[in-house]
Design a protein around this motif. Structure first.
Motif, short mmCIF file in Angstrom:
data_model
loop_
_atom_site.label_atom_id
_atom_site.label_comp_id
_atom_site.label_asym_id
_atom_site.label_seq_id
_atom_site.Cartn_x
_atom_site.Cartn_y
_atom_site.Cartn_z
N ASP A 10 -19.67 18.68 -66.71
CA ASP A 10 -18.64 19.73 -66.55
C ASP A 10 -19.14 20.57 -65.50
O ASP A 10 -20.15 21.32 -65.69
N LYS A 11 -17.73 21.38 -64.83
CA LYS A 11 -18.24 22.65 -64.08
C LYS A 11 -18.85 23.73 -64.85
O LYS A 11 -18.20 24.10 -65.98
N ILE A 12 -19.98 24.28 -64.48
CA ILE A 12 -20.16 25.49 -64.95
C ILE A 12 -19.74 26.67 -64.20
O ILE A 12 -20.25 26.96 -62.97
N GLU A 13 -18.79 27.48 -64.63
CA GLU A 13 -18.20 28.54 -63.99
C GLU A 13 -19.08 29.82 -63.64
O GLU A 13 -20.21 30.06 -64.36
N GLY A 14 -19.05 30.21 -62.49
CA GLY A 14 -19.97 31.33 -62.14
C GLY A 14 -21.47 30.74 -61.76
O GLY A 14 -22.19 31.74 -61.29
N ALA A 15 -21.46 29.61 -61.67
CA ALA A 15 -23.02 29.20 -61.24
C ALA A 15 -23.14 29.24 -59.91
O ALA A 15 -22.41 29.14 -58.96
N LYS A 16 -24.30 29.68 -59.83
CA LYS A 16 -24.84 30.02 -58.12
C LYS A 16 -26.16 29.31 -57.79
O LYS A 16 -26.76 28.95 -58.70
N ALA A 17 -26.39 28.87 -56.27
CA ALA A 17 -27.60 28.07 -55.98
C ALA A 17 -27.86 29.10 -55.06
O ALA A 17 -27.35 29.66 -54.21
N ASP A 18 -29.29 28.87 -54.93
CA ASP A 18 -30.15 29.62 -54.00
C ASP A 18 -30.15 28.56 -52.80
O ASP A 18 -30.88 27.46 -52.98
N VAL A 19 -29.55 28.88 -51.58
CA VAL A 19 -29.86 27.99 -50.42
C VAL A 19 -30.95 28.54 -49.56
O VAL A 19 -30.83 29.78 -49.18
N ILE A 20 -31.91 27.78 -49.50
CA ILE A 20 -33.14 28.14 -48.49
C ILE A 20 -33.27 27.21 -47.33
O ILE A 20 -33.32 26.18 -47.47
N GLU A 21 -33.11 27.88 -46.21
CA GLU A 21 -33.10 27.00 -44.97
C GLU A 21 -34.74 26.74 -44.56
O GLU A 21 -35.68 27.75 -44.60
N PHE A 22 -34.96 25.56 -44.40
CA PHE A 22 -36.10 25.23 -43.99
C PHE A 22 -36.31 24.16 -42.86
O PHE A 22 -35.60 23.25 -42.74
N ASN A 23 -37.42 24.53 -41.69
CA ASN A 23 -37.45 23.97 -40.60
C ASN A 23 -38.85 23.53 -40.78
O ASN A 23 -39.68 24.34 -40.49
N PRO A 24 -39.12 22.09 -40.85
CA PRO A 24 -40.48 21.84 -40.89
C PRO A 24 -41.02 21.73 -39.52
O PRO A 24 -42.27 21.02 -39.39
N GLY A 25 -40.42 22.19 -38.59
CA GLY A 25 -41.29 22.37 -37.61
C GLY A 25 -40.56 21.61 -36.23
O GLY A 25 -41.04 21.53 -34.96
N PHE A 26 -39.27 21.22 -36.31
CA PHE A 26 -38.47 20.65 -35.38
C PHE A 26 -38.16 21.92 -34.26
O PHE A 26 -37.84 22.74 -34.61
#
Length: 172
Positions: A10-26
């Motif tokens: 079920d959807k969790i109201e107010g849930a937040k996710a940390d988005v971390i951009e990662f470049n492995p060297g491209f």
């Protein structure tokens, strides 16, 4: 994770996710691919992943015309028709109703496996159904290992009889 493999929570109201951009060297070069346009096909087919009842046919159905008896059964019980990869590869049905490892993973309440041998790639897409009913003329078909109910016999005789019995039962 492929769609349908796990049940959604079920959807969790107010849930937040940390988005971390990662470049492995491209680094940008001439091997980069640029998406110019995304084109989606328009279809009026119901998404089989949402169906409560699926009537699925395999190579054992015999021909594209024989899918009519599966469509009749599905209509009586309020289900949708789906198929195995062999059926799609033969050009009998479109890929968007294919169940299995290279198709869709489904979790219906009832899954009819008609003329389906039960190859592991197909079973991976439907084994989480609540009830699996297999109809196959080969009593050693692997589908019977995962089925809750199995009927050994000619699907061209069994499915129309089953459809008629359900029609009569559901009418009352």
């Amino acid at each position: 994770v492929r769609p349908g493999v796990m049940q959604a929570i079920d959807k969790i109201e107010g849930a937040k996710a940390d988005v971390i951009e990662f470049n492995p060297g491209f680094t940008p070069d001439n091997k980069y691919v640029e998406i110019m346009e995304v084109v989606k096909s328009v279809t009026d087919v119901v998404d089989i992943m949402d169906a409560n009842i699926l009537v699925s046919g395999g190579r054992g159905v015999g021909s594209p015309e024989n899918f009519k008896i599966l469509e009749d059964l599905a209509a009586v019980i309020g289900g949708e028709v789906s198929c195995s990869r062999a059926v799609v590869d033969a050009g009998w049905k479109p890929r968007d109703i294919q169940v299995g490892q290279t198709g869709k993973t489904v979790r219906p309440n009832v899954y009819f496996a008609i003329g389906i041998s039960g190859a592991i790639q197909h079973v991976a897409g439907m084994e989480e159904a609540d009830i699996i009913v297999a109809i196959n003329k080969d009593d050693t078909a692997p589908i019977f290992d995962v089925a809750d109910y199995g009927i050994v016999g000619d699907l061209n005789k069994i499915v129309p009889m089953l459809t008629e019995q359900l029609k009569q039962t559901l009418k009352n």
